[in-house]
Design a protein around this motif. Structure first.
Motif, short mmCIF file in Angstrom:
data_model
loop_
_atom_site.label_atom_id
_atom_site.label_comp_id
_atom_site.label_asym_id
_atom_site.label_seq_id
_atom_site.Cartn_x
_atom_site.Cartn_y
_atom_site.Cartn_z
N MET A 1 -14.43 58.83 12.69
CA MET A 1 -13.55 60.01 12.75
C MET A 1 -12.57 59.79 13.90
N THR A 2 -11.32 59.76 13.59
CA THR A 2 -10.33 59.52 14.63
C THR A 2 -10.04 60.83 15.36
N ARG A 3 -9.34 60.69 16.51
CA ARG A 3 -9.06 61.85 17.35
C ARG A 3 -8.25 62.89 16.58
N ASN A 4 -7.19 62.45 15.94
CA ASN A 4 -6.31 63.40 15.27
C ASN A 4 -6.98 64.08 14.09
N LYS A 5 -7.78 63.28 13.36
CA LYS A 5 -8.49 63.88 12.23
C LYS A 5 -9.44 64.96 12.72
N LEU A 6 -10.14 64.65 13.82
CA LEU A 6 -11.10 65.62 14.35
C LEU A 6 -10.40 66.89 14.78
N TYR A 7 -9.27 66.72 15.51
CA TYR A 7 -8.56 67.90 16.02
C TYR A 7 -8.08 68.77 14.87
N LEU A 8 -7.55 68.10 13.84
CA LEU A 8 -7.06 68.84 12.68
C LEU A 8 -8.21 69.61 12.02
N LEU A 9 -9.34 68.93 11.89
CA LEU A 9 -10.49 69.55 11.25
C LEU A 9 -10.97 70.75 12.04
N VAL A 10 -11.09 70.59 13.37
CA VAL A 10 -11.61 71.70 14.19
C VAL A 10 -10.64 72.87 14.17
N ILE A 11 -9.33 72.57 14.23
CA ILE A 11 -8.35 73.65 14.19
C ILE A 11 -8.46 74.39 12.85
N SER A 12 -8.62 73.63 11.76
CA SER A 12 -8.74 74.29 10.45
C SER A 12 -9.96 75.18 10.40
N ILE A 13 -11.09 74.65 10.89
CA ILE A 13 -12.32 75.44 10.85
C ILE A 13 -12.17 76.69 11.71
N CYS A 14 -11.59 76.53 12.92
CA CYS A 14 -11.41 77.69 13.80
C CYS A 14 -10.47 78.71 13.17
N SER A 15 -9.41 78.22 12.52
CA SER A 15 -8.47 79.16 11.88
C SER A 15 -9.17 79.94 10.79
N ALA A 16 -9.91 79.21 9.95
CA ALA A 16 -10.64 79.90 8.88
C ALA A 16 -11.60 80.91 9.49
N GLY A 17 -12.25 80.53 10.60
CA GLY A 17 -13.17 81.43 11.28
C GLY A 17 -12.47 82.67 11.79
N TYR A 18 -11.30 82.48 12.40
CA TYR A 18 -10.55 83.63 12.92
C TYR A 18 -10.14 84.58 11.81
N ILE A 19 -9.67 84.01 10.70
CA ILE A 19 -9.27 84.86 9.58
C ILE A 19 -10.47 85.65 9.08
N TRP A 20 -11.59 84.97 8.97
CA TRP A 20 -12.82 85.60 8.49
C TRP A 20 -13.24 86.75 9.40
N ILE A 21 -13.25 86.48 10.73
CA ILE A 21 -13.68 87.51 11.69
C ILE A 21 -12.68 88.66 11.72
N ALA A 22 -11.38 88.31 11.67
CA ALA A 22 -10.35 89.36 11.70
C ALA A 22 -10.51 90.29 10.50
N TYR A 23 -10.79 89.69 9.35
CA TYR A 23 -11.00 90.48 8.15
C TYR A 23 -12.16 91.44 8.34
N HIS A 24 -13.25 90.94 8.94
CA HIS A 24 -14.41 91.80 9.12
C HIS A 24 -14.17 92.85 10.19
#
Lengths: 140, 112
Positions: A1-24
Motif C-alpha cells: 500500500m503506497t502512501r498516497n493510496k493509503l491517504y486517499l483511502l483513509v480520507i474516503s473512510i473518514c468522509s463516509a464516517g462524517y456523513i454517516w455521523i452527521a446524518y445520525h
C-alpha cells in the motif's frame, strides 16, 4: 500500500464516517437498545440476530459528539478509538500533504507491525471478544 | 531448476496466482538454482477460494483482511462493522484478486 493510496483511502473512510455521523446527529430520536431504525447495515445481526463486536459504534460516537463520555463507553468502548481517529487522522494527513511528509504513513506501518506481534494480537483479540460478549449481554 | 520440477510446482500451485503471471513465474523458476526448491515447496500461500469463503462468512469482522496480512485495514474493517456493510460486500468481489497479488509478492521475495 503506497502512501498516497493509503491517504486517499483513509480520507474516503473518514468522509463516509462524517456523513454517516452527521446524518445520525441531525435526526432527533431516542436511542433504544435494539432500535432498528438507528442501525447501520450489520450483516451478522440481520442474519443471526447476534450483534457484532462493533455494534453500537454509531450511537457511541454520536453521544461522544454531544460530550457524554460515560454513555458513549456504555454503548461501545471502541467508539472512543473511532472518535479520536476520525478527528486526528484527517488533520494529520492534511499536515502530511501540505508538508510533503509521510509521518502518518509511518505511523500506520508501525501500528500494523505492532499488532502483528503474537502476544499483542492475542490480547487485542481477547479484548474484542470480551467487548463482543458485553454487546450481546446488552442486547445491542 | 529442472523443467519438470517447475511444471510440477505450477500444476500444484497455479491457482494461487493470476493466470497472466504464470509464464513470468515459470521463467523465473527455471533460472533459479535447485537449492531453493525446498524453500519454494514449503512456502505458505493463501488459497483464494478459501479466502472467498472466509470473506463471505466472517468478512464483517475483518478476518479476511487479517488473514492476507492487511492488519491495519482489518482493524478498520472490524471497528466500522464491515464498513457499514458496504466494505464487506466490496471485499467479497476483491478478496480473490488481492489474495493472488499477495501470493505473488511472497513468491517474489523468495525467487528474486
Amino acid at each position: 500500500m503506497t502512501r498516497n493510496k493509503l491517504y486517499l483511502l483513509v480520507i474516503s473512510i473518514c468522509s463516509a464516517g462524517y456523513i454517516w455521523i452527521a446524518y445520525h446527529l441531525s435526526r432527533t430520536e431516542s436511542f433504544v437498545a435494539g432500535n432498528e431504525s438507528n442501525l447501520g447495515f450489520c450483516l451478522m445481526r440481520s442474519i443471526t440476530g447476534v450483534p457484532c463486536p462493533s455494534c453500537g459504534m454509531t450511537r457511541s460516537v454520536t453521544t461522544l459528539a454531544h460530550g457524554h463520555l460515560s454513555e458513549a463507553l456504555w454503548w461501545n468502548p471502541l467508539g472512543i478509538i473511532m472518535f479520536a481517529s476520525m478527528i486526528t487522522f484527517p488533520v494529520w494527513i492534511l499536515y502530511d500533504v501540505i508538508r510533503r511528509k509521510d509521518s502518518f504513513y509511518k505511523f500506520f506501518i508501525s501500528t500494523e507491525n505492532f499488532f502483528r506481534n503474537r502476544p499483542v494480537a492475542i490480547i487485542a483479540i481477547i479484548l474484542v471478544i470480551i467487548n463482543w460478549i458485553w454487546n450481546i449481554f446488552k442486547f445491542l | 531448476m529442472e523443467e519438470n520440477k517447475v511444471d510440477m510446482f505450477i500444476m500444484a500451485n497455479g491457482k494461487y496466482f493470476e493466470s497472466m503471471q504464470i509464464p513470468q513465474i515459470k521463467d523465473q523458476l527455471l533460472k533459479l538454482d535447485d537449492s531453493k526448491w525446498i524453500m519454494i515447496q514449503s512456502m505458505n500461500l493463501k488459497d483464494p477460494t478459501i479466502m472467498l469463503v472466509i470473506s463471505v462468512i466472517v468478512g464483517q469482522l475483518g478476518i479476511d483482511r487479517f488473514m492476507i496480512g492487511d492488519t491495519g485495514l482489518g482493524i478498520a474493517k472490524l471497528l466500522t462493522c464491515g464498513g457499514l456493510g458496504i466494505w464487506t460486500i466490496v471485499d467479497w468481489f476483491l478478496i480473490q484478486g488481492i489474495t493472488r497479488e499477495k501470493n505473488l509478492e511472497r513468491l517474489r521475495q523468495f525467487i528474486y
